[in-house]
Design an enzyme around this catalytic site. Structure first.
Site, short mmCIF file in Angstrom:
data_model
loop_
_atom_site.label_atom_id
_atom_site.label_comp_id
_atom_site.label_asym_id
_atom_site.label_seq_id
_atom_site.Cartn_x
_atom_site.Cartn_y
_atom_site.Cartn_z
N TYR A 210 -27.39 11.88 -2.79
CA TYR A 210 -28.02 10.48 -3.05
C TYR A 210 -27.15 9.85 -4.00
O TYR A 210 -27.01 9.97 -5.18
CB TYR A 210 -29.47 10.67 -3.73
CG TYR A 210 -30.52 11.20 -2.90
CD1 TYR A 210 -30.27 11.51 -1.55
CD2 TYR A 210 -31.83 11.75 -3.22
CE1 TYR A 210 -31.20 12.10 -0.53
CE2 TYR A 210 -32.65 12.41 -2.51
CZ TYR A 210 -32.36 12.71 -1.32
OH TYR A 210 -33.42 13.24 -0.68
N HIS B 166 -30.14 21.21 1.80
CA HIS B 166 -30.54 19.97 2.32
C HIS B 166 -30.86 19.84 3.87
O HIS B 166 -31.68 19.34 4.29
CB HIS B 166 -29.57 18.91 2.07
CG HIS B 166 -30.17 17.53 1.96
ND1 HIS B 166 -29.74 16.75 0.87
CD2 HIS B 166 -31.17 16.88 2.30
CE1 HIS B 166 -30.33 15.57 0.96
NE2 HIS B 166 -31.22 15.74 1.74
#
Ligand code: NDP
Length: 278
Positions: A54, A112
């Site tokens: 992010y 992820h």
């Protein structure tokens, strides 16, 4: 030591978290984002979900500022990018995240999504990070049943504590097989994009149920996710007011009629649906 599953089921931590995707991207919004996260913590929420991906660490830096001085009340989750998830890369990525987050441990560290490295290699690194006390537990994200079976089949795979996947009224595919698999294995389902990034909020059925309860459509969408056992939605909001709204969805009880209407509008899967991702 209690697992993520135990903490949720024993009500040690509230079953809703604070998402952080896109936080830190705009300088002028950062104070508001930090305030929104702090407000969530003030309201008794522990789980904060972030990832090295992010904003290339910018979201982790925002989280680091938000949790300063209150680390003990936070259940901190971050994620390693698949392209970093070989043994040494995972260790280094975790250390980088810890420095951005200004802490010396993560409560939960996730892969992820599946990349080019074997699950075994990443899991070995996760276990090493546990030995070094840099993480307390690990899990995965965006894995369908076949991948979960492979993960659980590796040595130490049984220590996988969560699978964070796309789940909301419009994305119910996991109910067919993945969610029952998680429940059977005592793996927590973390539900990302639980309000479909805002796109379901204009739905008329959702709005009419919201009106009946005198709450917002977002709160009904979250209450629906929360009505499922062993599921932890992690809505993201950069506004303290909307964080509060989201947290209050914990108090909403949908009745039989609401659930029937939602099932008609957003049908449950009747066959295998490949796991969707955002
Ligand atoms: P969400 O479904 O949480 O929706 C976020 C959007 O909805 C934002 O635009 C937010 O705007 C808005 N919003 C939030 N609360 C309200 C409300 N009460 N009323 C109206 N609008 C609202 O989507 P995300 O994709 O952000 O998912 C949540 C989190 O899940 C992410 O932040 C991230 O931490 C994680 N995630 C993980 C993924 C993975 O691959 N593992 C993939 C995607 C997400 P505003 O901020 O202005 O309030």
């Amino acid at each position: 030591m209690s697992t993520f599953y135990d903490k949720i089921h024993d009500k040690e931590i509230a079953p809703i978290g604070l998402g952080t995707w896109n936080m830190g991207d705009e300088l002028r919004k950062q104070d508001e984002e930090i305030q929104a996260l702090r407000h969530g913590l003030d309201l008794g929420i522990s789980i904060i979900d972030t990832a090295e991906m992010y904003g290339n660490g910018r979201s982790e830096k925002i989280v680091g500022q938000a949790i300063k001085g209150r680390r003990d009340s936070v259940y901190l989750v971050s994620k390693v990018l698949p392209s970093n998830a070989n043994f040494d890369g995972t260790i280094r990525a975790c250390e980088r995240s810890l420095s951005f987050l200004q802490t010396d441990y993560l409560d939960l560290y996730l892969l992820h999504w599946q990349g080019q490295y074997s699950f075994q290699e990443t899991i070995d690194a996760m276990e090493e990070l546990k030995n070094q006390q840099k993480i307390k537990a690990w899990g995965v994200s965006n894995m369908d049943v076949a991948e979960m079976e492979e993960i659980l089949g590796t040595s130490s795979g049984r220590f996988c504590e969560t699978n964070q996947v796309l789940y909301n009224l419009r994305r119910r595919g996991i109910e067919y097989d993945l969610k029952p698999f998680h429940d059977q294995q005592k793996i927590v389902t973390m539900a990302y994009s639980p309000i479909e990034q805002g796109r379901i909020l204009t739905n008329k059925t959702l709005q009419s149920i919201a009106e009946k309860h005198q709450v917002s459509a977002a709160q009904i969408a979250l209450a629906w996710v929360l009505s499922h056992q062993n599921v932890v939605p992690i809505p993201k909001s950069a506004s303290a007011k909307r964080v509060e709204e989201n947290v209050h969805s914990l108090k909403i009880q949908l009745d039989h009629e609401d659930v029937e209407k939602l099932n008609l509008e957003f049908p449950a899967p009747t066959r295998k649906v490949s796991l969707e991702m955002i």
